[in-house]
Scaffold this motif. Sequence first.
Motif, PDB file in Angstrom:
ATOM      1  N   THR A 199      68.801  -2.541  51.582  1.00  0.00           N
ATOM      2  CA  THR A 199      67.602  -3.328  51.287  1.00  0.00           C
ATOM      3  C   THR A 199      67.937  -4.358  50.218  1.00  0.00           C
ATOM      4  O   THR A 199      67.457  -4.261  49.105  1.00  0.00           O
ATOM      5  CB  THR A 199      66.458  -2.430  50.775  1.00  0.00           C
ATOM      6  OG1 THR A 199      66.578  -1.171  51.390  1.00  0.00           O
ATOM      7  CG2 THR A 199      65.112  -3.022  51.079  1.00  0.00           C
ATOM      8  N   ASP A 202      58.592  -4.918  48.002  1.00  0.00           N
ATOM      9  CA  ASP A 202      59.592  -3.849  47.896  1.00  0.00           C
ATOM     10  C   ASP A 202      60.899  -4.483  47.425  1.00  0.00           C
ATOM     11  O   ASP A 202      61.527  -5.229  48.155  1.00  0.00           O
ATOM     12  CB  ASP A 202      59.774  -3.222  49.289  1.00  0.00           C
ATOM     13  CG  ASP A 202      60.729  -2.043  49.273  1.00  0.00           C
ATOM     14  OD1 ASP A 202      60.972  -1.498  48.186  1.00  0.00           O
ATOM     15  OD2 ASP A 202      61.229  -1.663  50.350  1.00  0.00           O
ATOM     16  N   THR A 245      60.939   2.470  49.758  1.00  0.00           N
ATOM     17  CA  THR A 245      60.562   2.015  51.097  1.00  0.00           C
ATOM     18  C   THR A 245      59.524   2.952  51.702  1.00  0.00           C
ATOM     19  O   THR A 245      58.581   2.501  52.353  1.00  0.00           O
ATOM     20  CB  THR A 245      61.812   1.910  51.992  1.00  0.00           C
ATOM     21  OG1 THR A 245      62.757   1.096  51.321  1.00  0.00           O
ATOM     22  CG2 THR A 245      61.474   1.284  53.314  1.00  0.00           C
TER      23      THR A 245
HETATM   24 MG    MG Z   1      64.690   1.121  50.702  1.00  0.00          MG
END
Ligand code: MG
Length: 771
Positions: A38, A56, A18
């Motif tokens: 996440t 991501d 991240t």
């Molecule tokens: Mg992350």
Amino acid sequence: MDKPIRIALAGNPNCGKTTLFNALTGTQQYVGNWPGVTVEKKEGRVRGQKDVTVTDLPGIYSLSPYTLEEVVARNYLIEERPDVILNIVDGTNLERNLYLTTQLVELGIPVVIALNMMDLVNREGDTINTAELSRELGCRIVEISALKGTGIDEAVSACVEAANGTKTVPQHSFSGSVEHALAHIEESAVHDLPEEQQRWYAIKIFERDDKVLSKLGLAPATLAHIEEDIKAAEKELDDDAESIITNERYVYIAGLMKGCYRKKNKSRLSVSDKIDRIVTNRILALPIFALVMWLVYWIAMGPFGSFLTDWTNDVFGGEWLEGGTRALLESWGAAEWLTGLISDGIFHGVGAVLGFVPQMLVLFFMLCLLEDCGYMARIAFIMDRIFRRFGLSGKSFIPMLVGMGCGVPGVMASRTIENERDRRMTIMTTCFIPCGAKMPIIGLIAGALFGGSGLVAVSAYFIGVAAIIVSGIMLKKTKMFAGDPAPFVMELPAYHAPSMGNVLRGTWERGWSFIKRAGTVILLSSIVLWFLQGFGTVNGRFGMVDELWDENDTAYIAEVADRMGVDADDVTAADDSILARAAQPVSVVFKPLGYGSWKPTVATVTGLIAKEEVVSTFGILYNYDAKAEQAVDEETGELLFDEDGEPVMEELDEEGAQIWANVEDDFNRTSGGHGKLAAYAFMIFNLLCAPCFAAMGAIKREMNSAKWTWFAIGYMCLLAYAVAFMVFQIGKVFAGGVSVIGLIIALVLLAFLIYQLFRPYRESQKLEIRQ
Ligand code: MG
Ligand code: GDP
């Protein structure tokens, strides 16, 4: 013109994905330290590059299909086939990180390795022979530090180059019999797939990966044929297929490490290890944790925090905002009800909540600080070691740590727990931890009723933790939840100085969602509440209760007093409101907890909309009767009347202080003089009972069953009631004023709880793994 390029960021949890994503795109994604934070993938455009996007992916340790993160990341890689994979490898944890790398290079997609945390590697004086490693793995390696921003541009250009170049071809081969089976599989099962994808599929088929097998839908004859090959390899190597692959990967990586990695000083402990020796020490860990959390809550919620809130309420909210608006409205000659709505409804409702914003930011700031420097990750680890003995896994504490911000992501973080029973249990208990929205309740009780007592505030946090632990132990002993704890592996990131950017971003994000709710949900319900408590039927006539009310009609007042079960002196116009009439019958339920009157009852119910509502409701309801005070001439001490002989009404001293004095009076009245104790019981009940609707929704989604959802909510309410009941009834013994029946019931409850805690375990059953 170049074709658009899609880069996928893949790597282990906490390797800095991240951070790199933010550096690449210039966006401000929240950097969480938790597995499960996440789960979704995020997309962004790379700064300064045309047509380069980056995704991501969730942090993963491997491409096996066992956790939600792995499935999300792996599906993205094999279905969407990005043009290049940017594999982030934590240089301080090379060996473990390379496990994923060996799998990524098999996908047939160009791979570029970003060797991250090089600032730490260099500081320790370790060396990584990147040229050699790059040759062995067959892909480019760029040294970077996502945090310091070095090497990022090189990484991007390496990706662009790789995307336009050839695919990465794995250099590593497995042992003879495995390669033999793989060759057969490639030929018989995946021959039709593009060549570069064949190897990965073949390995997955060899591992008997259900998801891949069901996706390919091979003919039974082919399957039987393949099975023979796999069995042969298994027989020869004397292990099951999946373990064979895993082991060989590790052996291969161990070889790589030998050739490419030099630790400067093997015996020397890193600073981080030294800190961990104390902080995760078997004996000291818990006291240190308790001390840290005590400090955090004491600073945020104790004298300093309540000073902040008082200032915001009185000076900022009370004098500037509200005083100014009121003056403005009066100068416009606005209708009285409108002035009332804006001033008593909106300002006291929304304002009571907003007053806590500075205090909340202080709390969030400290929590983010602890999270970013790496301490929070240790707590789950410490907890795991201790609670494993009670059959609980440290994984159950991660949702709790996330839940300190908000219960919704907290409940969602339980997804990382594969064992169905542990997951359910965790969902049931996560919301016991005081979330940000419960903070104003604690601030209200500790600040307004206990004079800013840090101890009361800190106790609220520890009651939450205790509720989780006690519930965990109790539930584990029932048949429903019995079972061995799941193994818990969590990467402990090295300690590092927190990055102020991350900390401030996290603080602001959480604070902002709070402010947003104040401006929407709480604003709306404040308006509704104001109407409901301002209108009603007085003596058979419907209208604004304040106007219909007749102070001199003692007969009617006595009637209302009788209905509400209070003294005639305590009756006010609001007792005839729609709200009072609706809530009064329900309030009986809370009599044994010491606060059986309609106002706290309404607050508890509105607390289900959002926990801050408890405070805004108090702001509206308790302010209302405060206004009926006639002004006094300062010199003569006589009551003041204007020219028409009407009494001159005066705002009572500071708004905040006045409301809280009213709250205390009400609690004193309903508890037979034990106002503080009742207020404390009120706080406990509201902290532990059913969470807000948003969190209940999250519970329902995660439980995926109406029965379990109700069971969870019922359990929370029951436990909350029992604890508040015990506190009030047993507390009265020390305050002098026992009610015998209450005390007996409380002691029986306590004995039952203690028995539940110490009774022996049921025989543990086999683990049930969620597919
Ligand atoms: Mg992350
Ligand atoms: P993710 O879980 O892979 O998304 O990792 P994060 O981006 O959340 O990073 C985990 C932690 O490592 C954060 O506290 C970062 O500040 C820290 N971090 C990331 N990159 C670096 C780096 O290059 N050097 C150092 N010292 N810390 C880093």
